[in-house]
Design an enzyme around this catalytic site. Structure first.
Site, mmCIF file in Angstrom:
data_model
loop_
_atom_site.group_PDB
_atom_site.id
_atom_site.type_symbol
_atom_site.label_atom_id
_atom_site.label_comp_id
_atom_site.label_asym_id
_atom_site.label_seq_id
_atom_site.Cartn_x
_atom_site.Cartn_y
_atom_site.Cartn_z
ATOM 1 N NE ARG B 10 -0.655 -0.263 5.021
ATOM 2 C CZ ARG B 10 -0.889 0.969 6.376
ATOM 3 N NH1 ARG B 10 -1.371 1.606 6.058
ATOM 4 N NH2 ARG B 10 -0.616 0.416 6.636
ATOM 5 C CB SER B 36 -5.132 3.287 5.715
ATOM 6 O OG SER B 36 -5.609 4.170 7.543
ATOM 7 C CD GLU B 57 -16.165 3.012 2.706
ATOM 8 O OE1 GLU B 57 -17.666 3.077 1.770
ATOM 9 O OE2 GLU B 57 -15.810 3.533 3.196
ATOM 10 C CG PHE B 82 -14.846 -0.774 2.682
ATOM 11 C CD1 PHE B 82 -16.196 -1.620 3.833
ATOM 12 C CD2 PHE B 82 -13.867 -0.573 3.672
ATOM 13 C CE1 PHE B 82 -15.651 -1.736 4.907
ATOM 14 C CE2 PHE B 82 -13.910 -0.353 5.290
ATOM 15 C CZ PHE B 82 -14.404 -1.147 5.775
ATOM 16 C CG HIS B 108 -5.726 -1.398 4.856
ATOM 17 N ND1 HIS B 108 -5.276 -1.027 4.499
ATOM 18 C CD2 HIS B 108 -4.655 -1.676 6.577
ATOM 19 C CE1 HIS B 108 -4.311 0.327 4.605
ATOM 20 N NE2 HIS B 108 -4.586 -0.477 6.782
ATOM 21 C CG ASP B 116 -8.581 -2.867 11.719
ATOM 22 O OD1 ASP B 116 -8.175 -2.374 13.328
ATOM 23 O OD2 ASP B 116 -8.378 -2.418 10.733
ATOM 24 N NE ARG B 166 -1.999 -2.818 10.065
ATOM 25 C CZ ARG B 166 -1.301 -3.404 10.679
ATOM 26 N NH1 ARG B 166 -2.425 -4.541 11.170
ATOM 27 N NH2 ARG B 166 -1.422 -2.840 11.898
#
Lengths: 281, 315
Positions: B10, B36, B57, B82, B108, B116, B166
């Protein structure tokens, strides 16, 4: 708007309504009710307002229109054909295998269609994208969209409303076709979206409420929207579903049904009567 | 190769996007996750071409379509959950159907979001995006490959789903030697003949470790990197299967519908070969450190090694 111009637009709109019926009748399916209620708005946009050239449908500087209520493709195709984007004779091939007039608006294959639509709730977001691109580029083209009053039950409609106001898209004008009917019946019994005007005001829009069959009022609303700075405009159009065809008017049964031969003949007779009133025949 | 620091795909994406961002046709959208997804790097350099869409989104993807319809190249980023899940239908009808130049970035992705937990561990995005007509699906393995992929995507005609992760991971590919990223082409990392291990994305790193252990045990491994999951490099997959007679796919995704599914579809039609898939076994994840999770869900190198041996025994 001068009375003469009103009459000219009324004559064109009546041709578009005939196109709607001819398309849906030949397809043996489709959505006449909402197509007939939005016809007058489309007629003013395409014949009186938008900076467009049917010979150059992809002109980057053109004004754009997104039919968010994509099932009313018969009206969009009907007006595009009248405006010269393609031969009106093609309208009998609406929804037919091997022909280009897809059941819902399709931007790759149909000249003049600026965005593929059909899945409800997305058109204003696409229009926001176009309007935002104009802002990024410093272009002065304007973007229009039309959505149904049942359609605004979709949550994305309000996400896009928030976006339009937040990004101050004063180059965006949307029309809500408030005919008060959706497939399952009266919008107030299915999932009441009223008060529509207050909702758009609260979301940061400049709101204008008009009779959606009054050509001068439609043109005036568009002109007013152009004077508004820093916020988008929502034009809430009070309309009649099935407008112009006696037995379709205000009848939700004609949302998504094709007329049979007798009904088609009756519908065309109704529209020819309007032509007579306008002095066309 | 000079010693290069580990980097999350990312972050490589975000840095490279800012690098190529001088191109004025690039517009970047994010949904309140720019720090992020790393699109904030582009935003700081080119704020006039960055659009925050807020936490919406699906709406972001349709907006991306509208912007792309004016001739721009749009990158629209959020978490994979998303970008591919929440916005699935917007991508399908407003981006893929009209074939607009939108790159939906799913950051992610996979289990290695870690702490998470399951709500954010997207293990079905490849299946969703792969089943969508017109959609190209790219899942780079390291920073080098991510940068190269991005430079290819920016000149590609049509919608792309770019899957990034991530977690910071070591550099597998020497940037001086990697060359151009060709969409639809896989790479052979190592020749071998007993088994073909085909990896993608973050799990290619575990596949590399497993291949080293297998080699040490005298097993000859052909190691293949598939960064473009769709269109699949069918020729390379078939050739690998023919050469080795056993194929093990490793991906940080559900074992249903991902790269493993794509390889199985290709081999069953062209060259039926015994195979297995290392991935999440059709279950939701849970909170934990990324490597703890890869162990728990039997996707780390020792599990790949074990599966490879079992597969060879069945040949």
């Amino acid at each position: 708007m001068k009375a003469e111009r009103v009459k000219e637009l009324a004559i064109i709109a009546n041709r578009v309504r005939k196109n709607v019926l001819t398309g849906v009748y030949n397809a043996k399916c489709g959505h006449p009710g909402g197509s007939l209620s939005i016809t007058d708005v489309l007629t003013v946009l395409y014949f009186d307002e938008m900076n467009i050239d049917p010979k150059n449908p992809k002109d980057p500087k053109r004004d754009r229109f997104v039919l968010s209520k994509g099932h009313c493709a018969p009206a969009l195709y009907g007006v595009l054909a009248e405006r010269g984007y393609f031969d009106p004779a093609e309208l009998v091939n609406l929804r037919k295998f091997g022909h280009f007039l897809q059941g819902h608006p399709e931007m790759k294959g149909v000249p003049g269609v600026d965005m593929s639509t059909g899945s409800l709730g997305q058109g204003v977001a696409a229009a926001c994208g176009m309007a935002k691109a104009a802002k990024i580029d410093g272009s002065d083209y304007r973007v229009y969209a039309a959505l149904g009053d049942g359609e605004i039950e979709e949550g994305q409609v309000w996400e896009s409303a928030m976006f339009a106001a937040h990004h101050q898209l004063d180059n965006l004008t949307i029309f809500i076709d408030n005919n008060n009917l959706q497939i399952d019946g009266d919008i107030r019994t299915v999932m009441n979206p009223h008060p529509i005007d207050e909702k758009y005001k609260a979301f940061g829009f400049h709101v204008i409420c008009i009779d959606g069959h009054d050509y001068a009022a439609i043109a005036d609303a568009i002109a007013e929207a152009k004077t508004v700075k820093g916020k988008p405009t929502a034009v809430i159009c009070s309309t009649v579903k099935g407008k112009g065809v006696s037995f379709m008017e205000n009848n939700y049964g004609w949302h998504g049904k094709a007329p049979n031969a007798d009904e088609y003949a009756q519908a065309m007779a109704d529209l020819e009567a309007i032509d007579k009133e306008l002095g066309v025949l | 190769m000079a010693e290069l620091k580990p980097i999350a795909t990312r972050l490589a994406f975000g840095e490279e996007l800012a690098e190529i961002g001088s191109r004025e046709d690039i517009v970047v959208l994010d949904a309140d996750l720019s720090k992020s997804t790393m699109t904030y790097i582009f935003k700081e350099k080119y704020p006039e071409r960055f659009v925050n869409c807020g936490i919406a989104e699906g709406n972001m993807m349709t907006t991306a379509a509208g912007i792309a319809s004016t001739g721009k190249r749009v990158f629209a980023a959020s978490f994979a959950m998303f970008s591919s899940g929440r916005a699935y239908e917007q991508l399908r009808n407003s981006v893929a159907y009209p074939e607009l130049n939108v790159c939906a970035v799913g950051s992610h992705a996979g289990l290695t979001v870690g702490e998470d937990g399951a709500s954010h561990q997207c293990i079905e995005d490849v299946a969703l995006m792969r089943a969508m007509p017109n959609m190209t699906v790219i899942s780079p393995a390291d920073g080098t490959e991510t940068r190269a992929a991005l430079r290819a995507i920016v000149d590609y005609q049509g919608p792309v789903y770019l899957r990034v992760c991530r977690l910071a991971m070591p550099i597998l590919f020497d940037p001086d030697e990697y060359g151009k990223f060709e969409i639809g082409k896989g790479r052979i990392l190592k020749e071998g003949s007993d088994i073909a291990i085909i990896g993608s994305g973050l799990l290619l790193h575990e596949a590399v470790k497993a291949a080293e252990a297998l080699e040490a045990a005298g097993i000859s491994v052909r190691l293949v990197d598939i960064a473009t999951i769709k269109p699949l490099d069918e020729a390379l997959v078939i050739e690998s299967a023919k050469k080795c007679g056993a194929v093990l796919v490793c991906e940080e995704h559900n074992v249903i519908g991902g790269l493993g599914g794509a390889v199985a579809e290709t081999l069953s039609k062209n060259c039926p070969t015994i195979m297995d898939i290392i991935g999440v076994k059709d279950t939701f994840g849970c909170s934990g450190e990324p490597m703890q999770l890869l162990d728990k869900y039997e996707m780390s190198a020792p599990h790949i090694e074990k599966a490879a041996k079992a597969l060879i025994a069945k040949k």
